[in-house]
Design an enzyme around this catalytic site. Structure first.
Site, PDB file in Angstrom:
ATOM      1  N   LYS A 281     -25.866 -21.916  -9.111  1.00 41.31           N
ATOM      2  CA  LYS A 281     -25.808 -22.479 -10.763  1.00 41.31           C
ATOM      3  C   LYS A 281     -26.958 -23.432 -10.627  1.00 41.31           C
ATOM      4  O   LYS A 281     -26.831 -24.469  -9.934  1.00 41.31           O
ATOM      5  CB  LYS A 281     -24.614 -23.080 -11.062  1.00 41.31           C
ATOM      6  N   ARG A 356     -13.986 -12.478  -9.691  1.00 41.37           N
ATOM      7  CA  ARG A 356     -13.242 -11.031  -9.887  1.00 41.37           C
ATOM      8  C   ARG A 356     -12.872 -10.438  -8.395  1.00 41.37           C
ATOM      9  O   ARG A 356     -12.254  -9.704  -8.122  1.00 41.37           O
ATOM     10  CB  ARG A 356     -14.521 -10.029 -10.472  1.00 41.37           C
TER      11      ARG A 356
END
Ligand code: BES
Ligand code: MN
Ligand code: ZN
Length: 501
Positions: A281, A356
């Site tokens: 990020k 996920r």
């Protein structure tokens, strides 16, 4: 806060779960030691008492919902008090539980900076349809949630005075029962907020587990799968995500068996910090917010605390998939192919789509080992959800109409609302990989393909996914929230569990 909080504080060894500075008690007569009268009035009642009518007129006070007027050195009939805090309720009969709690929050904010220490609440002028006991308990819930503070790292603690709040109640035992239940809920929210507000240096998989162990004292069963156990069970997805960190991953299970019916399962994403991994990020504000990437797991633990604390007659398994998504010479890489617990292989397209992956193993594990009648997961899963529905609503993805209806209704009741977004097999081609059974991102990197990915790890059980990206943090104190972690999901999940048949 309530007396009982002191007990929870002791149980939570290293963090003090401080849900506020108010000690709240019901009384059946007006306290004669109170220095402050908190008087709730609706617009129509302003004229009923000549003194109130006069001061309201003078100060332009209209008694709309949450509107307050501090009346210092009031004369007769209030001369025993140093101040009267008039608080408007708006149309009192129509007050909802949520609006009652907002009045509690508004009173905390109007008392900020005031010397009031013994406060008598008088709600006897209003008769809300939800009933007085419920009203008083919801009001107190709002007081507790909005007076939450996180001052662990402040060398000078904010000098918040300890205040007593006395609730004038015509049926003390009914009020006390609901107070105890909502107190358990306030504690659960405070616990979730503490976990979210704690930086990654303090909360990582092993210390998160430590916090959960306190629930054993409340009668919950706590099971922890460490990296050896995860390996043995073949849960290669959570292991891959956690591999880059010196702080190994954990699968944490908290079981509250308050009934013998078939359980429901709550599954939380617990990424204690999400750097993005090698798909790092790169925006300072977005990486900074990733201390809150375990907000789903915090909501599950907060819910389990609430249920155990109030000995709820329900059977619930909370699963928290805990890992830290880091960069190191051992970290998983884009292009890697990993194998999840259910045997499916996954091509890693993006190491930042890690939530996920940990959830995939948690969903499979809980479905195969506990045969729940429904599974709901909660996760700060995608930026795309924030773009789609913003920070107020959570995204809801499910093809089970009953679950959709139940969660929507629960969300409205506690004002942690959900908005349905598509979960559709039409998008399956987006998750197809050339070299593995699945890719970990869709070709359009949305919230819906993330949900569809999760759905591949649940085979038969009714399933719903809640994407709470954006809901976990609040940039200011407003409504029931304080700045920082919101604890979003604790109230929603608790309400759902207690009302879903
Ligand atoms: N934890 C983030 C999602 C997130 C974003 C939560 C903003 C809260 C606020 C998640 O792990 C993530 O990085 N998602 C990526 C997925 C993408 C790489 C497919 C995203 O949404 O950008
Ligand atoms: Mn990520
Ligand atoms: Zn994440």
């Amino acid at each position: 806060m309530f007396r009982v909080t002191a007990v929870a504080t002791l149980l939570l060894a290293s963090f003090s779960s401080q849900a506020g500075q108010f000690t709240i008690k019901t009384t059946n007569t007006i306290s004669d030691t109170a220095d402050t009268l908190l008087l709730l009035v609706s617009p129509e009642q302003l004229t009923s008492n000549p003194q109130i009518a006069a001061i309201s007129k003078q100060e332009n006070f209209t008694a709309t919902h949450g509107n307050t007027l501090t009346w210092l050195a009031p004369g007769t009939p209030y001369s025993q008090y140093q101040r009267v805090l008039l608080m408007g309720t708006g149309e009192a009969e129509k007050l909802t539980a949520y609006q009652a709690s907002l009045l509690g929050a508004a009173s905390v904010r109007s008392l900020e900076g005031s010397a009031a220490s013994n406060i008598q609440l008088d709600a006897s002028l209003i008769s809300p349809a939800i009933g007085q006991a419920e009203f008083l308990a919801q009001f107190s819930h709002g007081v507790n949630l909005s007076s939450y503070t996180f001052d662990r790292y402040l060398s000078e603690k904010k000098a918040a005075p300890q205040r007593n709040l006395y609730l004038l109640s015509s049926d003390q035992s009914a009020a006390d029962t609901r107070l105890a239940q909502l107190n358990a809920l306030s504690e659960g929210v405070a616990l979730a907020r503490d976990l979210i507000n704690e930086p990654a240096s303090g909360i990582y998989p092993e210390t998160f587990v430590k916090q959960a162990l306190a629930l054993r004292k409340l009668g919950a069963k706590v099971t922890v799968l460490d990296e050896k156990a995860l390996e043995k069970a073949g849960m290669g997805a959570i292991l891959a995500v956690g591999r880059g960190s010196a702080r190994p991953p954990r699968m944490l299970l908290v079981h509250w068996e308050g009934s013998k019916q078939q359980p429901v399962a709550l599954v939380g994403k617990g990424i204690t910090f999400d750097t993005g991994g090698y798909n790092l990020k790169t925006q300072a504000d977005s990486i900074l917010r990733m201390t809150s990437d375990m907000a789903g797991a915090a909501a599950v633990l907060g819910t389990m605390h609430t249920l155990a604390r109030q000995k709820a007659p329900v059977n619930v398994i909370g699963v928290m998939a805990l890992a830290e998504n880091m960069i190191s010479d051992r970290a998983y890489l884009p292009g890697d192919v990993i194998k999840a617990g259910n045997g499916k292989t996954i091509e890693i397209i993006n190491t930042d789509a890690e939530g996920r992956l940990v959830l995939a193993d948690a969903l499979w594990h809980v479905e195969t080992n506990y045969k729940p009648r429904a599974i709901v997961d909660i996760a700060t899963l995608t930026g795309s959800k924030v773009t789609a529905v913003g920070n107020y609503y959570a995204g809801l993805f499910s093809n089970d109409e009953q679950l959709v209806a139940q969660l929507t209704k629960a969300g409205e009741a506690v004002h942690e609302r959900v908005w349905r977004l598509p979960l559709s097999d039409d998008m399956l081609p987006e998750l197809k990989s050339m070299k593995a059974d699945l890719r970990n991102t869709g070709r359009s990197t949305g919230a819906s393909t993330a949900a569809l990915f999760l759905n591949q790890f649940v085979s038969e059980t009714p399933f719903a996914h809640l994407d709470i990206a954006g809901n976990a943090l609040s940039d200011s104190s407003k409504g029931l929230h304080t700045e920082g972690g919101t604890g979003f999901g604790v109230r929603l999940l608790t309400e759902w569990v207690l009302t879903a048949e």
